[in-house]
Scaffold this active site. Sequence first.
Site, mmCIF file in Angstrom:
data_model
loop_
_atom_site.group_PDB
_atom_site.id
_atom_site.type_symbol
_atom_site.label_atom_id
_atom_site.label_comp_id
_atom_site.label_asym_id
_atom_site.label_seq_id
_atom_site.Cartn_x
_atom_site.Cartn_y
_atom_site.Cartn_z
ATOM 1 N N ASP A 193 -1.760 -0.094 -10.292
ATOM 2 C CA ASP A 193 -1.390 0.851 -11.352
ATOM 3 C C ASP A 193 0.120 0.744 -11.589
ATOM 4 O O ASP A 193 0.906 0.909 -10.655
ATOM 5 C CB ASP A 193 -1.747 2.275 -10.911
ATOM 6 N N ASP B 120 -0.600 -8.196 -14.784
ATOM 7 C CA ASP B 120 -0.412 -8.608 -16.174
ATOM 8 C C ASP B 120 0.642 -7.735 -16.842
ATOM 9 O O ASP B 120 0.936 -7.911 -18.016
ATOM 10 C CB ASP B 120 -1.727 -8.504 -16.954
ATOM 11 N N GLU C 62 -9.440 0.647 -0.587
ATOM 12 C CA GLU C 62 -9.712 1.254 -1.891
ATOM 13 C C GLU C 62 -9.988 2.739 -1.697
ATOM 14 O O GLU C 62 -10.898 3.108 -0.948
ATOM 15 C CB GLU C 62 -10.910 0.576 -2.555
#
Length: 214
Positions: A118, A154, A69
């Site tokens: 993203d 999604d 991250e």
Amino acid sequence: MRLRNKPWAQEKIDHHSNIVVADPEKWQGKWREVFGNDNPIHIEVGTGKGQFICGMAQRNPDINFIGIERQKSIIVSAIDRVSDTELSNVHLMNVNAVNLRDYFKKNEVHRVYLNFSDPWPKNRHDKRRLTYATFLKAYEEIVIPNGEVHLKTDNQSLFEYSLYSFSKYGMLINNVSLDLHNSDFEGNVMTEYEEKFSALGNRIYRCEAVFRNK
């Protein structure tokens, strides 16, 4: 979504060197020394607050997990989660995934997870997507022969793009779910975003892509 700046984040990262690996390039090819065993290594690119990787580590104690991250203000939450669960088979890296080959040697990683990355929806930003060919090449160079990339999102457009990108790269695509939560897939560990988007009624897409001809 704009991140709230946490000026104390770096201090917290430094204070938890037992969880966040400092100077990870020093451990390239030597991650067995970090974990103290020769268990397979799975990495999550964009680990967020750590819910997925901790859940996977709890279910799979014989696998070593590394969460990557780059956002300091986010990884501090993952630090708390790893610390609270007292897991010995999870470490974190506060680095940019663009440089993955600086941190892992060839055949050092068994699997790559990409969860709710993203989508970079504008066409001119396609090279920033984590399933773009240059990222796939980096994954291919660090994973074992027939290593896998597992994708969940999604975002239908990103999913369709990724299927095309995997196929164009010559990967074998398995276990495609167009509605994961209404499928017969077992053992799913949800991420924070997955819980949020699913509660809103969004469908969750998932697939596994396998590198070939290594």
